[in-house]
Design a protein around this motif. Structure first.
Motif, mmCIF file in Angstrom:
data_model
loop_
_atom_site.group_PDB
_atom_site.id
_atom_site.type_symbol
_atom_site.label_atom_id
_atom_site.label_comp_id
_atom_site.label_asym_id
_atom_site.label_seq_id
_atom_site.Cartn_x
_atom_site.Cartn_y
_atom_site.Cartn_z
ATOM 1 N N GLU A 149 -10.152 8.965 3.961
ATOM 2 C CA GLU A 149 -9.628 9.156 5.304
ATOM 3 C C GLU A 149 -8.919 10.492 5.491
ATOM 4 O OE1 GLU A 149 -7.212 5.837 6.369
ATOM 5 O OE2 GLU A 149 -8.644 4.353 5.597
ATOM 6 N N GLY A 150 -8.880 11.273 4.448
ATOM 7 C CA GLY A 150 -8.277 12.593 4.569
ATOM 8 C C GLY A 150 -6.968 12.707 3.803
ATOM 9 N N ILE A 151 -6.564 13.952 3.587
ATOM 10 C CA ILE A 151 -5.352 14.218 2.814
ATOM 11 C C ILE A 151 -4.100 13.728 3.532
ATOM 12 C CG2 ILE A 151 -3.939 16.041 1.781
ATOM 13 C CD1 ILE A 151 -6.544 15.535 0.332
ATOM 14 N N GLU A 152 -4.084 13.822 4.865
ATOM 15 C CA GLU A 152 -2.909 13.383 5.613
ATOM 16 C C GLU A 152 -2.662 11.885 5.440
ATOM 17 O OE1 GLU A 152 -3.270 14.522 9.652
ATOM 18 O OE2 GLU A 152 -3.138 16.686 9.252
ATOM 19 N N MET A 153 -3.730 11.112 5.447
ATOM 20 C CA MET A 153 -3.592 9.671 5.240
ATOM 21 C C MET A 153 -3.151 9.360 3.813
ATOM 22 S SD MET A 153 -3.947 8.009 7.963
ATOM 23 C CE MET A 153 -4.021 6.396 7.182
ATOM 24 N N VAL A 154 -3.596 10.187 2.890
ATOM 25 C CA VAL A 154 -3.157 10.014 1.496
ATOM 26 C C VAL A 154 -1.647 10.213 1.392
ATOM 27 C CG1 VAL A 154 -3.286 10.974 -0.832
ATOM 28 C CG2 VAL A 154 -5.376 10.632 0.491
ATOM 29 N N GLU A 155 -1.128 11.253 2.049
ATOM 30 C CA GLU A 155 0.308 11.526 2.005
ATOM 31 C C GLU A 155 1.111 10.383 2.648
ATOM 32 O OE1 GLU A 155 0.844 15.252 3.918
ATOM 33 O OE2 GLU A 155 0.074 16.429 2.235
ATOM 34 N N LYS A 156 0.656 9.921 3.811
ATOM 35 C CA LYS A 156 1.360 8.821 4.475
ATOM 36 C C LYS A 156 1.330 7.546 3.636
ATOM 37 C CE LYS A 156 0.500 10.454 9.196
ATOM 38 N NZ LYS A 156 -0.159 10.151 10.498
ATOM 39 N N SER A 157 0.183 7.277 3.032
ATOM 40 C CA SER A 157 0.053 6.081 2.206
ATOM 41 C C SER A 157 0.954 6.144 0.980
ATOM 42 C CB SER A 157 -1.401 5.904 1.777
ATOM 43 O OG SER A 157 -1.537 4.784 0.931
ATOM 44 N N VAL A 158 1.032 7.323 0.358
ATOM 45 C CA VAL A 158 1.868 7.491 -0.826
ATOM 46 C C VAL A 158 3.349 7.308 -0.474
ATOM 47 C CG1 VAL A 158 2.705 9.225 -2.461
ATOM 48 C CG2 VAL A 158 0.257 8.910 -2.129
ATOM 49 N N ILE A 159 3.766 7.855 0.665
ATOM 50 C CA ILE A 159 5.166 7.732 1.083
ATOM 51 C C ILE A 159 5.519 6.278 1.397
ATOM 52 C CG2 ILE A 159 6.821 8.358 2.875
ATOM 53 C CD1 ILE A 159 5.387 11.070 3.070
ATOM 54 N N ALA A 160 4.628 5.608 2.133
ATOM 55 C CA ALA A 160 4.894 4.222 2.509
ATOM 56 C C ALA A 160 4.927 3.310 1.290
ATOM 57 C CB ALA A 160 3.835 3.742 3.504
ATOM 58 N N TYR A 161 3.952 3.481 0.405
ATOM 59 C CA TYR A 161 3.907 2.610 -0.766
ATOM 60 C C TYR A 161 5.024 2.957 -1.750
ATOM 61 C CZ TYR A 161 1.642 -0.664 -3.910
ATOM 62 O OH TYR A 161 1.374 -1.749 -4.679
ATOM 63 N N GLY A 162 5.479 4.211 -1.723
ATOM 64 C CA GLY A 162 6.622 4.583 -2.559
ATOM 65 C C GLY A 162 7.877 3.834 -2.161
ATOM 66 N N SER A 163 8.064 3.618 -0.867
ATOM 67 C CA SER A 163 9.218 2.835 -0.392
ATOM 68 C C SER A 163 9.124 1.384 -0.862
ATOM 69 C CB SER A 163 9.297 2.898 1.133
ATOM 70 O OG SER A 163 9.445 4.236 1.579
ATOM 71 N N VAL A 164 7.910 0.846 -0.854
ATOM 72 C CA VAL A 164 7.717 -0.526 -1.323
ATOM 73 C C VAL A 164 8.056 -0.645 -2.809
ATOM 74 C CG1 VAL A 164 6.028 -2.359 -1.674
ATOM 75 C CG2 VAL A 164 5.993 -1.025 0.442
ATOM 76 N N GLU A 165 7.580 0.303 -3.595
ATOM 77 C CA GLU A 165 7.859 0.271 -5.035
ATOM 78 C C GLU A 165 9.349 0.466 -5.329
ATOM 79 O OE1 GLU A 165 6.062 -0.411 -7.622
ATOM 80 O OE2 GLU A 165 4.230 -0.784 -6.471
ATOM 81 N N MET A 166 10.006 1.290 -4.541
ATOM 82 C CA MET A 166 11.435 1.486 -4.726
ATOM 83 C C MET A 166 12.208 0.194 -4.451
ATOM 84 S SD MET A 166 13.863 4.412 -3.047
ATOM 85 C CE MET A 166 15.591 4.534 -3.489
ATOM 86 N N GLY A 167 11.792 -0.547 -3.431
ATOM 87 C CA GLY A 167 12.418 -1.840 -3.155
ATOM 88 C C GLY A 167 12.228 -2.818 -4.299
ATOM 89 N N ARG A 168 11.067 -2.785 -4.933
ATOM 90 C CA ARG A 168 10.827 -3.666 -6.087
ATOM 91 C C ARG A 168 11.699 -3.279 -7.270
ATOM 92 N NH1 ARG A 168 4.161 -3.989 -6.029
ATOM 93 N NH2 ARG A 168 3.975 -5.248 -4.108
ATOM 94 N N LEU A 169 11.900 -1.995 -7.452
ATOM 95 C CA LEU A 169 12.747 -1.549 -8.557
ATOM 96 C C LEU A 169 14.203 -1.975 -8.368
ATOM 97 C CD1 LEU A 169 11.380 2.085 -9.074
ATOM 98 C CD2 LEU A 169 10.965 0.112 -10.543
ATOM 99 N N GLU A 170 14.672 -1.984 -7.132
ATOM 100 C CA GLU A 170 16.062 -2.325 -6.850
ATOM 101 C C GLU A 170 16.285 -3.829 -6.713
ATOM 102 O OE1 GLU A 170 16.917 -0.158 -3.331
ATOM 103 O OE2 GLU A 170 17.295 1.736 -4.397
ATOM 104 N N ARG A 171 15.246 -4.599 -6.901
ATOM 105 C CA ARG A 171 15.378 -6.056 -6.772
ATOM 106 C C ARG A 171 16.333 -6.602 -7.836
ATOM 107 N NH1 ARG A 171 9.914 -8.785 -7.924
ATOM 108 N NH2 ARG A 171 10.509 -7.976 -9.976
ATOM 109 N N GLY A 172 17.270 -7.436 -7.423
ATOM 110 C CA GLY A 172 18.210 -8.067 -8.342
ATOM 111 C C GLY A 172 19.520 -7.332 -8.508
ATOM 112 N N LEU A 173 19.572 -6.063 -8.125
ATOM 113 C CA LEU A 173 20.821 -5.316 -8.288
ATOM 114 C C LEU A 173 21.926 -5.847 -7.383
ATOM 115 C CD1 LEU A 173 19.680 -1.584 -8.631
ATOM 116 C CD2 LEU A 173 20.248 -3.226 -10.415
ATOM 117 N N VAL A 174 21.556 -6.398 -6.226
ATOM 118 C CA VAL A 174 22.567 -6.914 -5.318
ATOM 119 C C VAL A 174 23.305 -8.104 -5.943
ATOM 120 C CG1 VAL A 174 20.923 -8.453 -4.161
ATOM 121 C CG2 VAL A 174 22.982 -7.683 -2.955
#
Length: 270
Positions: A149-174
Motif C-alpha cells: 500500500e505504499g511507504i506512507e501506510m507502512v509508517e502509519k502501521s508501524v507507529i500504530a502497532y508500536g503503541s499497541v506493543e508498548m501497552g503490552r509491555l507496560e501491562r501489570g506495572l499499575v
C-alpha cells in the motif's frame, strides 16, 4: 636362675604398687593435699551460662527472626502487608521474565531482513520476522504486510502497532505501583490502631507506665517498618521494569526508522 627370676618378679610388683599409690594419692598444692575432684572444681568454667546464651542467640536463623517479628507485630496487621509483598513480587517477576524474553537484537534482525529482501523480496522478509520473537519483530511484520500500500501506510502501521506493543509491555506495572502505595498505608494503619490501643490502655488504667503502653507501640512500629520494607523492595523491581521498557521502546523506534529506510531502498532498487 630361679632366684634371678624371682627377684625380677618382686621388683615388678613393687613398681606396679608404687605407680598405683601415686595415682591414688591427692595432689599437693602449697604443701596441702588437694583431691582431684576439688582441683577440677576449682578450674574455671570455659563456657559460662551467659556465653552459652549468647552463642545460642547468635545462631538464631534469619527466618526465625522474621517469624518472631511477624508474630510480635500482630498477624492481623502484618498479613495484609505480606500479601502485598507476595502479589507484588509475583507480578514483578513475571514482568521481568516477559521483558527479557521480549528483548531482540535489532541489528541482527535488520541484517536478516535486508538479506531476505535482496534474495526473496517482501515475502521472504515476512518469514524472517514471523519466526523471530519480540515486539520489534512484530512491528516489522506489520510494516511488511502494508508494503503493497505504499511507504506512507507502512509508517502509519508501524507507529500504530508500536503503541499497541508498548501497552503490552507496560501491562501489570499499575498493579506493582498499587502495592507500592498500599503497603505503607497498611503499615501506617497498623500504627494508628496500635497507638489507639495504647491510649485506651492508659485511659483504663488511669496511669502511664512503660509496660502498659509498650505492647501497642511495638505493634505500631513493627507494622510501619514492614510496610516501608515492602514498598522499598517493590519500588526497586518497578524501576527495573520501567527502565527495561524504556530500552525496548527506544529499540523499537530506532528499528522502525531503519525498516522504513530499508523498504525505501528496496523499492528504489526494484
Amino acid at each position: 636362675m630361679k632366684k634371678l627370676f624371682s627377684l625380677l618378679m618382686i621388683l615388678g610388683i613393687f613398681a606396679f604398687g608404687f605407680n598405683a599409690a601415686a595415682q591414688d594419692s591427692p595432689a599437693v598444692v602449697d604443701g596441702q593435699a588437694v583431691s582431684d575432684t576439688t582441683a577440677a572444681a576449682q578450674e574455671p568454667d570455659p563456657y559460662p551460662e551467659d556465653a552459652e546464651y549468647e552463642i545460642a542467640e547468635e545462631e538464631q536463623s534469619f527466618d526465625q527472626i522474621i517469624k518472631d517479628k511477624f508474630i510480635e507485630g500482630d498477624p492481623q496487621f502484618m498479613s495484609p502487608v505480606l500479601i502485598c509483598l507476595i502479589l507484588g513480587l509475583a507480578i514483578a517477576i513475571e514482568r521481568i521474565i516477559s521483558l527479557n524474553l521480549s528483548t531482540t537484537n535489532t541489528q541482527k534482525l535488520l541484517s536478516k531482513v535486508e538479506d531476505a529482501l535482496e534474495s526473496g523480496g517482501v515475502e521472504a522478509a515476512k518469514e524472517v520476522t514471523k519466526s523471530t520473537r519480540g515486539p520489534v519483530a512484530s512491528i516489522f511484520t506489520q510494516g511488511l504486510m502494508r508494503m503493497s500500500e505504499g511507504i506512507e501506510m507502512v509508517e502509519k502501521s508501524v507507529i500504530a502497532y508500536g503503541s499497541v506493543e508498548m501497552g503490552r509491555l507496560e501491562r501489570g506495572l499499575v498493579w506493582i505501583s498499587l502495592f507500592i502505595s498500599l503497603a505503607p498505608m497498611l503499615g501506617f494503619m497498623g500504627t494508628v490502631i496500635g497507638m489507639i490501643g495504647a491510649f485506651d490502655a492508659i485511659e483504663a488504667a488511669g496511669d502511664i507506665s512503660p509496660s502498659l503502653v509498650a505492647g501497642g507501640i511495638k505493634v505500631a512500629l513493627l507494622t510501619t517498618v514492614a510496610g516501608l520494607i515492602v514498598a522499598i523492595i517493590l519500588q526497586l523491581f518497578y524501576n527495573y521494569c520501567v527502565s527495561k521498557i524504556d530500552s525496548i521502546v527506544n529499540s523499537m523506534e530506532d528499528a522502525s526508522i531503519s525498516l522504513v529506510d530499508l523498504l525505501v531502498k528496496h523499492k528504489l532498487t526494484k
